[in-house]
Enzyme design. Structure first.
Site, PDB file in Angstrom:
ATOM      1  N   ARG A 160       0.828  -1.217   0.000  1.00 60.33           N
ATOM      2  CA  ARG A 160       0.000   0.000   0.000  1.00 60.33           C
ATOM      3  C   ARG A 160       0.861   1.266   0.000  1.00 60.33           C
ATOM      4  O   ARG A 160       0.540   2.256   0.653  1.00 60.33           O
ATOM      5  CB  ARG A 160      -0.942   0.027   1.227  1.00 60.33           C
ATOM      6  CG  ARG A 160      -1.994  -1.053   1.250  1.00 60.33           C
ATOM      7  CD  ARG A 160      -2.998  -0.864   0.121  1.00 60.33           C
ATOM      8  NE  ARG A 160      -4.156  -1.701   0.288  1.00 60.33           N
ATOM      9  CZ  ARG A 160      -4.244  -2.960  -0.123  1.00 60.33           C
ATOM     10  NH1 ARG A 160      -3.230  -3.524  -0.753  1.00 60.33           N
ATOM     11  NH2 ARG A 160      -5.355  -3.645   0.071  1.00 60.33           N
ATOM     12  N   SER A 229     -10.804  -0.938   3.282  1.00 61.69           N
ATOM     13  CA  SER A 229     -10.014  -1.035   4.513  1.00 61.69           C
ATOM     14  C   SER A 229      -9.653   0.367   4.999  1.00 61.69           C
ATOM     15  O   SER A 229      -9.035   1.127   4.257  1.00 61.69           O
ATOM     16  CB  SER A 229      -8.712  -1.790   4.260  1.00 61.69           C
ATOM     17  OG  SER A 229      -8.978  -3.053   3.729  1.00 61.69           O
ATOM     18  N   GLU A 325      -5.140   3.660   6.183  1.00 58.20           N
ATOM     19  CA  GLU A 325      -4.832   3.470   4.774  1.00 58.20           C
ATOM     20  C   GLU A 325      -5.506   4.579   3.971  1.00 58.20           C
ATOM     21  O   GLU A 325      -5.010   5.030   2.947  1.00 58.20           O
ATOM     22  CB  GLU A 325      -5.362   2.101   4.319  1.00 58.20           C
ATOM     23  CG  GLU A 325      -4.739   1.628   3.042  1.00 58.20           C
ATOM     24  CD  GLU A 325      -5.715   0.972   2.121  1.00 58.20           C
ATOM     25  OE1 GLU A 325      -5.552   1.166   0.916  1.00 58.20           O
ATOM     26  OE2 GLU A 325      -6.638   0.276   2.577  1.00 58.20           O
TER      27      GLU A 325
END
Ligand code: EPU
Length: 342
Positions: A160, A229, A325
């Site tokens: 990520r 998420s 995130e």
């Protein structure tokens, strides 16, 4: 170029939080992008389809939403190089590739968002990361006023993460992405839900299974506003892993290197007692605790309050600090989780 004044962003972010930006630019050429940048005097937030952004103030910064469209293909030995402009929709691209027998991104079906946003956080799911298939990224550098080609290595991809989130943050725009896709299908079935009985497996089978898994676990943002998420899965050292697993033998963990393990943030949140928790119009999803939901379309700060509670509870129970995130944006631009004072 489309330029809107006092533009309402509540339908341009999948959390559906209320926010208004003073000006909204939709450039679709390099000339328009330069014009938008100059008008903003460098003070803007780059928005894709708003599926990984949380606006926390009623006022948002100036918004540039790149809308470059189109694809082109070059065939090389055993593969195709598919160049896709940043404004295209990611899932439509996955469908196009599966229909045309270009293989490699079928596991990344149904991820919301635009093609230009995909490399920024190196989207990943069900055993595949975008970095597995990226050949290069074309990036418009504002200071040099020219497009620079970054190969896969230069993008500094991580979990990520990429150079676009780090040293190149705010300094330019991804205008297109070139994928190297196989002409022969090699299924990637390492994720435990991707086990098939049949012998002749197609990319369409894998894509459809991924869609079924996603629909069963993750709430549809059009029905329950969310950004997938909310937190990253935390990376911990081998020492911390051994201490935690001794106390919690059922805790899922994935060995990344000899020294590093990745934990499932969803499991930590669930076992901190927060799965299904709801308050003030927001909540932790009842199927996947990693997803925070804006049930009542309330303002972004309510989600920050919930995220802060989640972080505190997980830290108190497991000693692990979760990192968001989702990208958090206040009236000035990109920021981090603010301290909540009551
Ligand atoms: N788990 C729980 N409780 C929960 C959620 C998960 O115990 O409420 C456990 C699961 O049982 C499993 C483990 O946690 O043992 C991992 O769960 P899952 O396979 O659902 O994946 P994840 O780690 O929670 C990541 C990505 C997702 C991606 C899936 C599948 C991150 C931050 N998230 O989630 O990506 O779809 O893997 O590969 O890495 C996103 O980034 O928005 C996203 C949805």
């Amino acid at each position: 170029m489309q330029i809107q004044q006092s533009f309402n962003l509540s339908h341009h972010n999948t959390f559906k939080v209320p926010a208004v930006c003073p000006q909204y630019f939709e450039p679709s050429t390099l000339e328009e992008l330069t014009e938008a940048y100059q008008t903003c005097k460098g003070n803007f937030y780059l928005l894709g389809e708003g599926s990984n952004t949380l606006f926390i103030d009623n006022q948002a910064p100036l918004i540039i939403r790149p809308k470059f469209m189109g694809k082109s293909i070059t065939t090389i030995k055993n593969a195709v190089l598919l160049t896709v402009s940043c404004g295209e929709n990611w899932h439509e691209l996955v469908q196009y590739c599966v229909e045309n027998n270009y293989y490699g991104i079928e596991n990344l079906a149904l991820i919301p968002g635009s093609v230009g946003a995909a490399p920024v956080q190196n989207i990943g799911a069900y055993g595949v990361e975008l970095s597995d298939v990226i050949q290069s990224v074309s990036w418009f550098d504002f200071s040099q006023q020219q497009v620079i080609e970054l190969d896969n290595k230069a993008c500094e991809f991580g979990y990520r993460d990429s150079i676009f989130k780090q040293s190149l943050q705010g300094k330019g725009v991804i205008v297109s992405v070139t994928l190297k896709l196989a002409k022969e299908f090699q299924p990637k079935l390492s994720y435990k839900g991707l086990n098939f009985e049949q012998e002749k497996l197609t990319a369409k089978d894998v894509m459809e299974r991924v869609i079924t898994i996603r629909e069963s676990k993750l709430p549809d943002p059009n029905k329950l506003p969310n950004a997938g998420s909310f937190f990253k899965n935390p990376m911990i050292s081998k020492e911390v892993y051994h201490t935690l697993i001794a106390k919690h033998p059922d805790m899922p963990a994935f060995k990344v290197t000899e020294q590093t393990f990745k934990l499932a943030a969803g499991w930590l949140i669930e076992h901190a007692g927060l799965k299904g928790y709801r308050e003030n119009g927001v909540g932790v999803h009842h199927n996947q605790a990693l997803v925070l939901v804006n049930y009542k379309h309330v303002k972004g700060l309510r989600i920050i309050e919930l995220a802060t509670l989640v972080m505190e509870k997980v830290q108190a129970k497991f000693g692990i600090l979760l990192a968001p995130e989702v990208r958090i944006v206040d009236h000035q631009g990109l920021t981090s989780i603010p301290e909540i004072t009551n």
